[in-house]
Every structure is written in structure tokens, then in C-alpha cells.
Design an enzyme around this catalytic site. Structure first.
Site, PDB file in Angstrom:
ATOM      1  N   ASP A  11       0.605  -1.186  -0.015  1.00  0.00           N
ATOM      2  CA  ASP A  11      -0.055  -0.122   0.139  1.00  0.00           C
ATOM      3  C   ASP A  11       0.752   1.119   0.016  1.00  0.00           C
ATOM      4  OD1 ASP A  11      -2.453   1.496   0.164  1.00  0.00           O
ATOM      5  OD2 ASP A  11      -1.989   1.964   2.110  1.00  0.00           O
ATOM      6  N   SER A  12       0.424   2.187  -0.411  1.00  0.00           N
ATOM      7  CA  SER A  12       1.041   3.515  -0.358  1.00  0.00           C
ATOM      8  C   SER A  12       1.149   3.942   1.148  1.00  0.00           C
ATOM      9  CB  SER A  12       0.142   4.652  -0.730  1.00  0.00           C
ATOM     10  OG  SER A  12      -0.938   4.907   0.015  1.00  0.00           O
ATOM     11  N   TYR A  43      -1.065   8.688  -2.521  1.00  0.00           N
ATOM     12  CA  TYR A  43      -0.746   8.344  -3.842  1.00  0.00           C
ATOM     13  C   TYR A  43      -2.119   8.865  -4.576  1.00  0.00           C
ATOM     14  CZ  TYR A  43       2.853   4.769  -3.792  1.00  0.00           C
ATOM     15  OH  TYR A  43       4.025   4.102  -3.954  1.00  0.00           O
ATOM     16  N   GLY A  44      -3.092   9.129  -3.737  1.00  0.00           N
ATOM     17  CA  GLY A  44      -4.414   9.485  -4.465  1.00  0.00           C
ATOM     18  C   GLY A  44      -4.564  10.666  -5.293  1.00  0.00           C
ATOM     19  N   CYS A  74      -4.203  -1.585  -2.042  1.00  0.00           N
ATOM     20  CA  CYS A  74      -4.417  -0.168  -2.330  1.00  0.00           C
ATOM     21  C   CYS A  74      -5.496   0.029  -3.522  1.00  0.00           C
ATOM     22  CB  CYS A  74      -3.020   0.531  -2.414  1.00  0.00           C
ATOM     23  SG  CYS A  74      -2.940   2.217  -3.159  1.00  0.00           S
ATOM     24  N   ASN A  75      -6.590   0.897  -3.376  1.00  0.00           N
ATOM     25  CA  ASN A  75      -7.466   0.859  -4.410  1.00  0.00           C
ATOM     26  C   ASN A  75      -6.719   1.699  -5.729  1.00  0.00           C
ATOM     27  OD1 ASN A  75     -10.344   0.159  -3.621  1.00  0.00           O
ATOM     28  ND2 ASN A  75      -9.134   0.586  -1.631  1.00  0.00           N
ATOM     29  N   THR A  76      -6.037   2.826  -5.276  1.00  0.00           N
ATOM     30  CA  THR A  76      -5.319   3.844  -5.942  1.00  0.00           C
ATOM     31  C   THR A  76      -4.462   3.039  -7.034  1.00  0.00           C
ATOM     32  OG1 THR A  76      -5.495   5.420  -4.353  1.00  0.00           O
ATOM     33  CG2 THR A  76      -4.483   6.054  -6.026  1.00  0.00           C
ATOM     34  N   CYS A 193     -10.973   3.063  -0.326  1.00  0.00           N
ATOM     35  CA  CYS A 193      -9.477   3.391  -0.249  1.00  0.00           C
ATOM     36  C   CYS A 193      -9.370   2.682   1.329  1.00  0.00           C
ATOM     37  CB  CYS A 193      -9.394   4.952   0.016  1.00  0.00           C
ATOM     38  SG  CYS A 193      -7.980   5.124   0.790  1.00  0.00           S
ATOM     39  N   THR A 194      -8.102   2.002   0.995  1.00  0.00           N
ATOM     40  CA  THR A 194      -7.602   0.812   2.286  1.00  0.00           C
ATOM     41  C   THR A 194      -7.417   1.686   3.363  1.00  0.00           C
ATOM     42  OG1 THR A 194      -5.514   0.829   1.477  1.00  0.00           O
ATOM     43  CG2 THR A 194      -7.412  -0.931   0.827  1.00  0.00           C
ATOM     44  N   HIS A 195      -7.278   2.959   3.432  1.00  0.00           N
ATOM     45  CA  HIS A 195      -7.003   3.688   4.600  1.00  0.00           C
ATOM     46  C   HIS A 195      -8.454   4.074   5.306  1.00  0.00           C
ATOM     47  CE1 HIS A 195      -2.913   4.685   2.669  1.00  0.00           C
ATOM     48  NE2 HIS A 195      -2.720   5.375   3.821  1.00  0.00           N
TER      49      HIS A 195
END
Ligand code: DGL
Length: 274
Positions: A11-12, A43-44, A74-76, A193-195
Site C-alpha cells: 500500500d502507499s 498516492y491518491g 491499495c485501491n489507487t 480506499c484501504t486507509h
């Protein structure tokens, strides 16, 4: 002979922990390497090219550490880099390794989840602009409407460990009111978004009662388990000693604090340069 290795989770920053936690619950024997590019998050709001370049660096790093399977948690990165990596890079790097994302399994879960056929999506500006969810859900369930809303403030709140305070609450409520105010029939919410699961308690406080919030970590974990059943050639190449190694591109102390709380176990990350 093919060498076995851990599952790579990328992930970012901290967000992928929400995926790792669930995957680990479902596949506790497997070994994992988590890599968070915290130094270059978020990253978004970055360009397509840069997200692709950073993600490819991370995938190569995880491959070099023995991972035969990497999850873009990470979706982005899934939206902007996954397809190019799968189609263009993997055949040249090593056609026997695999890179999987989080958007497709989440889209697959939508059909059963929504009754009103109206779904809300919170995600980074990059994921929303890519329209990946609209396309994936559209292919599978053309009757479902996706209402997207970008939340550029949410990832910085997590990356700066500002998740639990009135400031965070203000931005979360503002975005929720904006999406639900104009689409009252939404019954299911994708945290794309995984955050965002790291902000879950505040999100739950502000969404309309009865809204179903999808657990992307759990969905990804179930989908991965199923994938491994269907792909014994990949399953066989995962080592199983129940270990998790953590790497971050930022200072490990800061990473360890949040990651230990979130994973519910002590985390000792190592710093890495990509
Ligand atoms: N956690 C990532 C996602 O799922 C990216 C957040 C960011 O770096 O902007 O989209």
C-alpha cells in the site's frame, strides 16, 4: 525448481494494514511481507504515471524478497497500475508470479449487498477519476448505480495519525453529508480506499442509520482464499510459518505506533528505500 515465499501486501502507507489484518485472519499460517510507501503517500492525488512507477518499484521489491504473489492492498494502485503491471510487466519480469488488486473482488460483492441498487463510493481523487468502480460494477451489475465522492482529506488524516479527533470528524461528516445529502437511496457504502477503515468509528457515527458499510479487507481475504483454491500452482509456492515482516519507506517508529495498535500485536518495521 520454483522457490516458495511469503505473500506480499503493498500500500502507499498504512491503509493496506486493513487488508493484511483480514487476510491474516483467514490465512493465518501463511507468511507475509507488508510494504508501506509512507514516505511518498498519499498516492491518491498523484498522476497516473507516477502511481504506476511507484507501484511497479514496490512490486519488484517484493518479488526480490521472494514473494510470488503480491496483493495491491491499495485501491489507487489497483485502479492506476494493476492492469499495466499484469499485462505489460509481469510477462517480462516473471510470468509465473501474480499481482492481484482489491477493486474487482469488491465490485463482485456489490450485487448481493445492495437492495436499493444505489451504492455510495468514497475513494481518493485518483480512484474516483479512474472510474474503475463504475466500470467493474457496470460490467457485473448494470442495474446498480454508483455515486462516487472523492475525499482528499481522509488519507492525510490517517498518515499523520490524526484519526481520532474533532478535526478528523469535521472532514468526515462534511463528505458524508455531501454524498448522502444528494443521494438518499444509497443503502450500501464502499470504502474504496484501504486507509478509510482506520477512520471507521467516525464514519459509522455519521452515515445514515442502516447503511451497510462493506468490509473490503474481509471481501479481499475471502476472494484470495478462493483464488488460492483455484490456483494450486500459486498456493503451493506460499511459505507457511505464520510470520509477518513489515517494511516502510518512512521512519519505522511512527509506523510501528499505528501499526501495532491496528494489528493488535507488536510491530517492528524496517526502513526500506525504493
Ligand atoms: N490506501 C490507498 C487506497 O486504497 C491510497 C491512499 C493514498 O495514498 O492516497 O486508495
Amino acid at each position: 525448481m520454483q522457490i516458495s515465499g511469503p505473500i506480499g501486501v503493498f500500500d502507499s502507507g498504512y491503509g493496506g494494514l486493513s487488508i493484511l489484518r483480514e487476510i491474516h485472519k483467514h490465512l493465518p499460517q501463511a507468511d507475509y511481507i507488508y510494504l508501506g510507501d509512507n514516505a511518498r503517500a498519499p498516492y491518491g492525488t498523484r498522476s497516473f504515471d507516477l502511481v504506476y512507477e511507484f507501484t511497479l518499484q514496490a512490486v519488484k521489491e517484493l518479488f526480490s524478497r521472494g514473494c510470488n504473489l503480491v496483493i495491491l492492498a491499495c485501491n489507487t494502485a489497483s485502479a492506476k497500475a494493476l492492469r499495466s503491471i499484469q499485462q505489460r510487466d509481469l510477462p517480462a519480469i516473471d510470468p509465473d508470479r501474480r499481482v492481484l488488486g482489491v477493486i474487482r473482488p469488491t465490485a463482485e460483492a456489490i450485487g448481493q449487498a445492495t437492495k436499493s441498487r444505489s451504492v455510495g463510493l468514497f475513494a481518493t481523487p485518483g480512484t474516483v477519476a479512474s472510474q474503475s468502480y463504475d466500470m467493474e460494477i457496470g460490467k457485473l451489475y448494470p442495474d446498480v448505480e454508483v455515486h462516487s465522492h472523492a475525499c482528499p482529506m481522509w488519507v492525510p488524516l490517517v498518515e499523520n495519525l490524526e484519526t481520532n479527533n474533532p478535526g478528523a470528524d469535521y472532514f468526515i461528516k462534511k463528505d458524508i453529508d455531501s454524498l448522502f445529502g444528494s443521494h438518499k437511496d444509497i443503502d450500501t457504502l464502499i470504502l474504496g480506499c484501504t486507509h478509510y477503515p482506520l477512520l471507521l468509528s467516525s464514519i459509522e457515527r455519521h452515515v445514515p442509520k442502516g447503511t451497510k458499510i462493506l468490509n473490503q479487507g474481509e471481501i479481499t481475504a475471502i476472494s484470495l482464499k478462493d483464488y488460492l483454491k483455484r490456483h494450486p500452482e500459486i498456493n503451493r509456492r506460499i511459505t507457511r510459518n505464520g510470520t509477518i515482516q513489515y517494511f516502510t519507506t518512512e521512519h519505522p517508529d511512527k509506523f510501528n505506533t499505528l501499526a501495532s495498535v491496528f494489528m493488535g500485536r507488536p510491530v517492528e518495521a524496517n526502513k526500506i528505500v525504493l
